[in-house]
Motif scaffolding. Structure first.
Motif, PDB file in Angstrom:
ATOM      1  N   SER A   1      34.651   1.041  11.856  1.00  0.00           N
ATOM      2  CA  SER A   1      35.926   1.737  11.680  1.00  0.00           C
ATOM      3  C   SER A   1      36.522   1.419  10.313  1.00  0.00           C
ATOM      4  O   SER A   1      37.036   2.304   9.616  1.00  0.00           O
ATOM      5  CB  SER A   1      36.887   1.344  12.803  1.00  0.00           C
ATOM      6  OG  SER A   1      38.133   1.976  12.633  1.00  0.00           O
ATOM      7  N   GLN A   2      36.445   0.146   9.920  1.00  0.00           N
ATOM      8  CA  GLN A   2      36.964  -0.258   8.613  1.00  0.00           C
ATOM      9  C   GLN A   2      36.141   0.381   7.485  1.00  0.00           C
ATOM     10  O   GLN A   2      36.693   0.794   6.460  1.00  0.00           O
ATOM     11  CB  GLN A   2      36.937  -1.779   8.491  1.00  0.00           C
ATOM     12  CG  GLN A   2      37.935  -2.488   9.396  1.00  0.00           C
ATOM     13  CD  GLN A   2      37.745  -3.993   9.419  1.00  0.00           C
ATOM     14  OE1 GLN A   2      36.719  -4.515   8.959  1.00  0.00           O
ATOM     15  NE2 GLN A   2      38.718  -4.707   9.967  1.00  0.00           N
TER      16      GLN A   2
ATOM     17  N   GLU B   1      31.853   5.660  -9.394  1.00  0.00           N
ATOM     18  CA  GLU B   1      32.256   4.331  -8.933  1.00  0.00           C
ATOM     19  C   GLU B   1      32.073   4.182  -7.427  1.00  0.00           C
ATOM     20  O   GLU B   1      31.713   3.116  -6.927  1.00  0.00           O
ATOM     21  CB  GLU B   1      33.721   4.062  -9.292  1.00  0.00           C
ATOM     22  CG  GLU B   1      33.971   3.812 -10.764  1.00  0.00           C
ATOM     23  CD  GLU B   1      35.393   3.334 -11.022  1.00  0.00           C
ATOM     24  OE1 GLU B   1      35.814   2.363 -10.375  1.00  0.00           O
ATOM     25  OE2 GLU B   1      36.075   3.942 -11.861  1.00  0.00           O
ATOM     26  N   SER B   2      32.341   5.258  -6.696  1.00  0.00           N
ATOM     27  CA  SER B   2      32.272   5.183  -5.230  1.00  0.00           C
ATOM     28  C   SER B   2      30.874   4.859  -4.733  1.00  0.00           C
ATOM     29  O   SER B   2      30.714   4.289  -3.649  1.00  0.00           O
ATOM     30  CB  SER B   2      32.755   6.504  -4.630  1.00  0.00           C
ATOM     31  OG  SER B   2      34.106   6.740  -4.962  1.00  0.00           O
ATOM     32  N   SER B   3      29.838   5.231  -5.513  1.00  0.00           N
ATOM     33  CA  SER B   3      28.465   4.891  -5.107  1.00  0.00           C
ATOM     34  C   SER B   3      28.295   3.378  -5.023  1.00  0.00           C
ATOM     35  O   SER B   3      27.719   2.848  -4.068  1.00  0.00           O
ATOM     36  CB  SER B   3      27.468   5.479  -6.107  1.00  0.00           C
ATOM     37  OG  SER B   3      27.541   6.870  -6.156  1.00  0.00           O
ATOM     38  N   TYR B   4      28.792   2.675  -6.022  1.00  0.00           N
ATOM     39  CA  TYR B   4      28.671   1.214  -6.060  1.00  0.00           C
ATOM     40  C   TYR B   4      29.574   0.567  -5.013  1.00  0.00           C
ATOM     41  O   TYR B   4      29.172  -0.395  -4.349  1.00  0.00           O
ATOM     42  CB  TYR B   4      29.037   0.705  -7.461  1.00  0.00           C
ATOM     43  CG  TYR B   4      28.104   1.203  -8.534  1.00  0.00           C
ATOM     44  CD1 TYR B   4      26.979   0.474  -8.911  1.00  0.00           C
ATOM     45  CD2 TYR B   4      28.334   2.416  -9.163  1.00  0.00           C
ATOM     46  CE1 TYR B   4      26.123   0.945  -9.883  1.00  0.00           C
ATOM     47  CE2 TYR B   4      27.481   2.899 -10.139  1.00  0.00           C
ATOM     48  CZ  TYR B   4      26.366   2.157 -10.499  1.00  0.00           C
ATOM     49  OH  TYR B   4      25.512   2.628 -11.456  1.00  0.00           O
TER      50      TYR B   4
ATOM     51  N   ALA C   1      24.277  12.745  -0.319  1.00  0.00           N
ATOM     52  CA  ALA C   1      23.487  11.569   0.070  1.00  0.00           C
ATOM     53  C   ALA C   1      24.413  10.436   0.499  1.00  0.00           C
ATOM     54  O   ALA C   1      24.161   9.731   1.485  1.00  0.00           O
ATOM     55  CB  ALA C   1      22.605  11.133  -1.098  1.00  0.00           C
ATOM     56  N   TRP C   2      25.520  10.270  -0.241  1.00  0.00           N
ATOM     57  CA  TRP C   2      26.515   9.245   0.083  1.00  0.00           C
ATOM     58  C   TRP C   2      27.125   9.532   1.461  1.00  0.00           C
ATOM     59  O   TRP C   2      27.285   8.632   2.291  1.00  0.00           O
ATOM     60  CB  TRP C   2      27.577   9.262  -1.009  1.00  0.00           C
ATOM     61  CG  TRP C   2      28.689   8.276  -0.881  1.00  0.00           C
ATOM     62  CD1 TRP C   2      28.719   7.011  -1.379  1.00  0.00           C
ATOM     63  CD2 TRP C   2      29.962   8.492  -0.258  1.00  0.00           C
ATOM     64  NE1 TRP C   2      29.936   6.415  -1.102  1.00  0.00           N
ATOM     65  CE2 TRP C   2      30.709   7.312  -0.413  1.00  0.00           C
ATOM     66  CE3 TRP C   2      30.534   9.563   0.417  1.00  0.00           C
ATOM     67  CZ2 TRP C   2      32.002   7.176   0.086  1.00  0.00           C
ATOM     68  CZ3 TRP C   2      31.821   9.437   0.919  1.00  0.00           C
ATOM     69  CH2 TRP C   2      32.548   8.250   0.745  1.00  0.00           C
ATOM     70  N   GLY C   3      27.464  10.806   1.718  1.00  0.00           N
ATOM     71  CA  GLY C   3      28.013  11.181   3.026  1.00  0.00           C
ATOM     72  C   GLY C   3      27.031  10.899   4.147  1.00  0.00           C
ATOM     73  O   GLY C   3      27.418  10.460   5.242  1.00  0.00           O
TER      74      GLY C   3
ATOM     75  N   MET D   1      37.427   2.926   4.525  1.00  0.00           N
ATOM     76  CA  MET D   1      37.110   2.716   3.108  1.00  0.00           C
ATOM     77  C   MET D   1      36.460   3.954   2.506  1.00  0.00           C
ATOM     78  O   MET D   1      36.793   4.386   1.396  1.00  0.00           O
ATOM     79  CB  MET D   1      36.173   1.506   2.977  1.00  0.00           C
ATOM     80  CG  MET D   1      35.737   1.161   1.557  1.00  0.00           C
ATOM     81  SD  MET D   1      34.245   2.050   0.989  1.00  0.00           S
ATOM     82  CE  MET D   1      33.048   1.619   2.221  1.00  0.00           C
ATOM     83  N   ALA D   2      35.545   4.579   3.264  1.00  0.00           N
ATOM     84  CA  ALA D   2      34.860   5.780   2.774  1.00  0.00           C
ATOM     85  C   ALA D   2      35.845   6.919   2.549  1.00  0.00           C
ATOM     86  O   ALA D   2      35.754   7.651   1.561  1.00  0.00           O
ATOM     87  CB  ALA D   2      33.779   6.205   3.768  1.00  0.00           C
ATOM     88  N   LEU D   3      36.808   7.067   3.438  1.00  0.00           N
ATOM     89  CA  LEU D   3      37.821   8.110   3.277  1.00  0.00           C
ATOM     90  C   LEU D   3      38.627   7.892   2.000  1.00  0.00           C
ATOM     91  O   LEU D   3      39.000   8.847   1.316  1.00  0.00           O
ATOM     92  CB  LEU D   3      38.748   8.141   4.490  1.00  0.00           C
ATOM     93  CG  LEU D   3      38.135   8.713   5.774  1.00  0.00           C
ATOM     94  CD1 LEU D   3      39.020   8.390   6.970  1.00  0.00           C
ATOM     95  CD2 LEU D   3      37.941  10.217   5.645  1.00  0.00           C
ATOM     96  N   ALA D   4      38.892   6.638   1.675  1.00  0.00           N
ATOM     97  CA  ALA D   4      39.648   6.338   0.452  1.00  0.00           C
ATOM     98  C   ALA D   4      38.807   6.596  -0.793  1.00  0.00           C
ATOM     99  O   ALA D   4      39.322   7.042  -1.822  1.00  0.00           O
ATOM    100  CB  ALA D   4      40.113   4.885   0.480  1.00  0.00           C
ATOM    101  N   LEU D   5      37.492   6.330  -0.694  1.00  0.00           N
ATOM    102  CA  LEU D   5      36.620   6.484  -1.864  1.00  0.00           C
ATOM    103  C   LEU D   5      36.219   7.929  -2.120  1.00  0.00           C
ATOM    104  O   LEU D   5      35.963   8.321  -3.256  1.00  0.00           O
ATOM    105  CB  LEU D   5      35.340   5.662  -1.667  1.00  0.00           C
ATOM    106  CG  LEU D   5      35.471   4.139  -1.673  1.00  0.00           C
ATOM    107  CD1 LEU D   5      34.123   3.515  -1.331  1.00  0.00           C
ATOM    108  CD2 LEU D   5      35.944   3.644  -3.035  1.00  0.00           C
ATOM    109  N   GLU D   6      36.181   8.738  -1.061  1.00  0.00           N
ATOM    110  CA  GLU D   6      35.595  10.081  -1.157  1.00  0.00           C
ATOM    111  C   GLU D   6      36.289  10.962  -2.182  1.00  0.00           C
ATOM    112  O   GLU D   6      35.658  11.761  -2.869  1.00  0.00           O
ATOM    113  CB  GLU D   6      35.643  10.740   0.229  1.00  0.00           C
ATOM    114  CG  GLU D   6      35.019  12.108   0.289  1.00  0.00           C
ATOM    115  CD  GLU D   6      36.054  13.217   0.169  1.00  0.00           C
ATOM    116  OE1 GLU D   6      35.692  14.294  -0.325  1.00  0.00           O
ATOM    117  OE2 GLU D   6      37.209  12.987   0.549  1.00  0.00           O
TER     118      GLU D   6
END
Length: 854
Positions: free
Chosen positions: A840-841, A760-763, A729-731, A845-850
């Motif tokens: 893009s930013q 944590e990544s959800s928040y 769902a996050w993806g 961020m998503a790549l770092a959180l995943e």
């Protein structure tokens, strides 16, 4: 211990099939049957039915009584009166109303069915069956009666007799379909049951109750993987329901996926913290994950809530037995047996505890009673082991053979017969039994070791090495396995391998052997400890471990535990000193060095971890585990070039592993090798199609390459495999951001938060999304929730609060200016579109959180 103890889980159709609704299901004739000449009575009965549907039993009772004053012998009205009174808890009056209905019409199917349901609610199943059969005598094709007789027979585990009744429900409804699945499972018609379950599921994809019911039935029938899928669908359709989460956690536990069980049961307990059942299940998950203190903490709480719950008593005693505190387990089990004298699991555990505590005669009495209560293969195995440990091989053999008569594929009986045959010089017979035991249970460590020993005696060293490597994988902490490995390798002149494994043997042999502990008020000590905070618990552990290491400075396990405790308290320098001590004591064996590196990596001390992984590879250059761990540590430090270098050095067999392929794909993606990354991640999905993280990694890589359609397809495939995946769902939320569909992105991020509230990544993603789309107040609310749930989280909360406060102030000033643009919504918030640079930013961020695990 004799046999690993486990909790039984019994599921009944009544518990599983929620679709059946209330027991008294208003089997009523239409209002026009109220009787000629009394049209107002029909109106009263209709009004009563409508009030009952709203849950207003008082209004329903008044209306039905008004109708019965006009038509006192009307069967429909009397049935309705019985149903209303039963729902109000007036059982005697309800029974009288049904009796009056039968007097008015002894052949009334609706009355017999409702009366049968009434008796079922009273757990008077024989009386219930009589009523349903009375209907069938008059109306053989009656749907309700056929279903109810079938369901009752299923409750008695008589699927053979239940099946014809269920097949007479024509056309079959969904409830009957679930019952048919259960009947076929009980009759061992597994393929038919699975096909029927899949057909029902496919026809009602949006019916959460159906998916739940199928999940319960399939799980109780041992079809855990399919059950998990159905329960995940139920959870995805209606997230946050305690009953669904509890059952899903239980299914994960049954399937041996303890990490997922832990995650889901944690969510369930957040909803219902005092559920004794969920506390027990979570404690089981903790026990399997070696979170012993946390397991005790939950079990103590559960026992306080339900002091006579034999399931909790059994789990608490079993955890004590696992730690070899048999004398402490005995009083608990004695209480449990007193409460439930016919429960076999309690008898077996008590007999084992008596034996281990030296109470031989008491143990014999318990095992003898166990066989009387439950003459199963496992019960005979207990008695066989009793005689085996007494050195009485003939009697032991007799009981193991009796066990095989009950279950020819029982691995425990087969293994012990093989071991006895070997000891008596019957090597061919012993090998046959051991091979059969491994056919039944391929990861049976004792059988693998015994068969490997026989191969060494026969000088079949290459075969022995294969078996011993499997044994080491099944039980990595047995010193004897590595000793035998060294012997076999030396015999084949594999000198380096022999030296490596002999070093592991020397390290493990220095650890104290597990042995029964004397009565030491163990529970009182643990209860005191669990009342402390984690930091205080670590400080208590520290004092004891420091003293123990002083007394036994050559025991690797004690040194490792001391280093771990220092890390818990943030004393990294002291931890480093103990790990250096561990390296010295273990002579730098590769296995111990890898373990030290993994410990450091767990606390994000990656540079130190890298040194230990390199030491491990110096000791064993062929270790795929050390190469993977080293690559992972380099990845975490963003040194992707070195990560790729070590991943490429893993053996071809080691690279054919989903975790290795996933790390390779993520690494290639960070280096910009998007085609290679996609190939590796697709391979990981093929090998492990139910791991949601692989789908998200591949989708993010496809987004990086600009192929949003492929990312959409990947996430859809992932959702079909893992319907309640918060990660997926996050993806989908990230993909929606890139597509410019911010409303959809918000829904998906909020869904991810509902499904994985502990991630944590959800928040982080939701808060960032709110900020980037100008919803500052919502971003502040999300940050506040994050700070409350993760007081030691990765985000700098104070700094972010300052940024959000500035943004809110600026937004307040801009709101006074004309010409504001954005998507206005009914909730008062305005979603601002994201610029290409902001998208893009956000993707970066998503790549770092995943990669952050929940």
């Amino acid at each position: 211990m004799f046999i690993r103890i486990k909790t039984r889980r019994l599921a009944s159709l009544a518990a599983a099939v929620l679709l059946a609704g209330c027991l008294l299901s208003a089997r009523l004739a239409m209002p026009q049957d109220a009787g000629k000449g009394h049209p107002s009575a029909a109106a009263m009965f209709t009004q009563a039915r409508e009030s009952l549907a709203r849950g207003d039993t008082a209004a329903a009772l008044k209306a039905v009584n008004d109708g019965l004053r006009l038509a006192p012998h009307n069967v429909t009205g009397l049935n309705l009166l019985g149903i209303i009174l039963a729902r109000q808890g007036q059982r005697a009056q309800a029974l009288a109303a049904f009796g009056d209905a039968l007097k008015a019409d002894p052949q009334s199917a609706e009355t017999h069915d409702n009366l049968g349901s009434f008796y079922e609610g009273e757990e008077k199943l024989d009386l219930a069956e009589n009523e349903f059969r009375a209907t069938l005598r008059a109306y053989p094709a009656d749907r309700t009666a056929n279903y109810n007789v079938g369901a009752l027979l299923l409750l008695h585990h008589d699927a053979q007799r239940a099946l014809p009744y269920l097949l007479h429900v024509q056309p079959p409804d969904v409830t009957t379909g679930v019952a048919l699945v259960e009947a076929n499972i009980e009759l061992h018609r597994t393929s038919k049951a699975i096909a029927l379950a899949r057909s029902l599921s496919a026809k009602s994809t949006q019916d959460a109750r159906l998916h739940f019911s199928l999940g319960v039935v399939l799980d109780s029938g041992g079809q855990h993987e399919i059950a998990i899928h159905e329960l995940e669908m139920a959870n995805a359709l209606k997230p946050g329901y305690f009953t669904t989460l509890r059952q899903l956690g239980s299914a994960y536990l049954n399937a041996g996926d303890y990490a997922k069980a832990d995650r889901v049961l944690t969510q369930a307990l957040a909803i219902k913290p005092d559920s004794v059942d969920a506390l027990g299940l979570e404690a089981e998950a903790y026990s399997h994950e070696n979170k012993t203190l946390e397991a005790f903490q939950l079990l103590f709480k559960a026992r306080k809530l339900a002091p006579e719950n034999t399931g909790i008593i059994y789990l608490l005693a079993g955890l004590s037995m696992k730690l070899a505190y048999y004398s402490d387990a005995i009083p608990l089990l004695e209480q449990g047996v007193k409460l439930a004298p016919k429960q076999p699991d309690l008898r077996a555990a008590l007999g084992e505890s008596y034996y281990q505590a030296g109470k031989i005669e008491d143990a014999f009495d318990q095992f003898r009673t166990l066989i009387q209560l439950d003459p199963s293969a496992s019960s005979y195995a207990f008695m066989g082991l009793f005689y085996l440990h007494q050195g009485q091989f003939t009697q032991a053999q007799e009981y193991f053979e009796k066990g095989l008569q009950k279950n020819p594929g029982d691995a425990q009986c087969l293994y012990n017969l093989g071991a006895i045959a070997d000891k008596q010089g019957n090597f061919a017979g012993g090998q046959k039994y051991l091979e059969e035991a491994l056919a039944a249970k391929p990861d049976y460590g004792d059988a693998l070791y015994e068969l490997a020993s026989a191969k060494i005696e026969a000088k079949q060293f290459a075969q022995a090495i294969v078996l011993l490597n499997r044994c080491a994988k099944a039980d990595p902490n047995k010193a004897r396995t590595y000793y035998k490995l060294a012997v076999a390798e030396r015999s084949l002149h594999q000198t380096e391998a022999a030296e490596r494994d002999f070093k592991v043997f020397q390290t493990l042999a220095k650890n104290p052997a597990s042995m029964p502990m004397p009565f030491q008020d163990f529970f009182a000590t643990v209860q005191q400890k669990v009342s402390l905070s984690p930091e205080q618990q670590a400080e208590v552990d520290l004092k004891g471990l420091e003293e123990s290491v002083k007394q036994h400075p050559d025991q690797p396990r004690l040194i490792y535990l001391l280093a771990e405790t220092y890390l818990k308290l943030g004393q990294t320098s002291a931890a480093g000193g103990e790990l250096a001590h561990l390296c010295q004591v273990s002579s730098g064996d590769a296995r111990t060095m890898t373990g030290a590196g993994v410990l450091l990596a767990r606390y994000k001390l990656y540079p130190d971890a890298i040194q230990y992984f390199q030491m491990a590879l110096a000791a064993d250059p062929n270790s795929d585990d050390a190469k993977y761990d080293l690559a992972d540590a380099y990845y975490e430090t963003r040194d992707y070039a070195h990560a790729l270098e070590w991943l490429q050095q893993i053996s071809p067999q080691g690279r054919n592993d989903p975790f290795t392929l996933a790390l390779l794909g993520d690494t290639e993606a960070r280096l910009g090798h998007l085609g290679d990354a996609e190939q590796a991640l697709k391979q990981a999905i093929q090998l492990s199609p139910d791991d949601d993280s692989h789908y998200v990694s591949l989708a993010l890589t496809e987004i990086l390459s600009g192929d949003l359609a492929a990312a959409q397809q990947t996430l859809a495939e992932g959702r079909s495999r893992v319907p309640d995946s918060g990660r997926i769902a996050w993806g989908m939320g990230v993909l929606s951001v890139m597509e410019g569909d911010n409303a959809q992105a918000e829904r998906k991020f909020e869904q991810a938060l509902d499904l994985m509230p502990q991630w944590e990544s959800s928040y982080s993603a939701l808060g960032t999304f709110y900020f980037d789309t100008g919803q500052v107040a919502k971003a502040q609310q999300t940050l506040n929730r994050y700070a409350e749930l993760f007081p030691h989280g990765l985000l700098n909360v104070n700094s972010l609060r300052s940024v959000l406060a500035d943004a809110a102030h600026e937004q307040a000033g801009q709101s006074e200016q004309p010409g504001q643009t954005g998507q206005n919504r009914q909730d008062g918030y305005t979603i601002q579109p994201m610029s290409p640079q902001t998208k893009s930013q956000f993707l970066a961020m998503a790549l770092a959180l995943e990669g952050i695990n929940p």
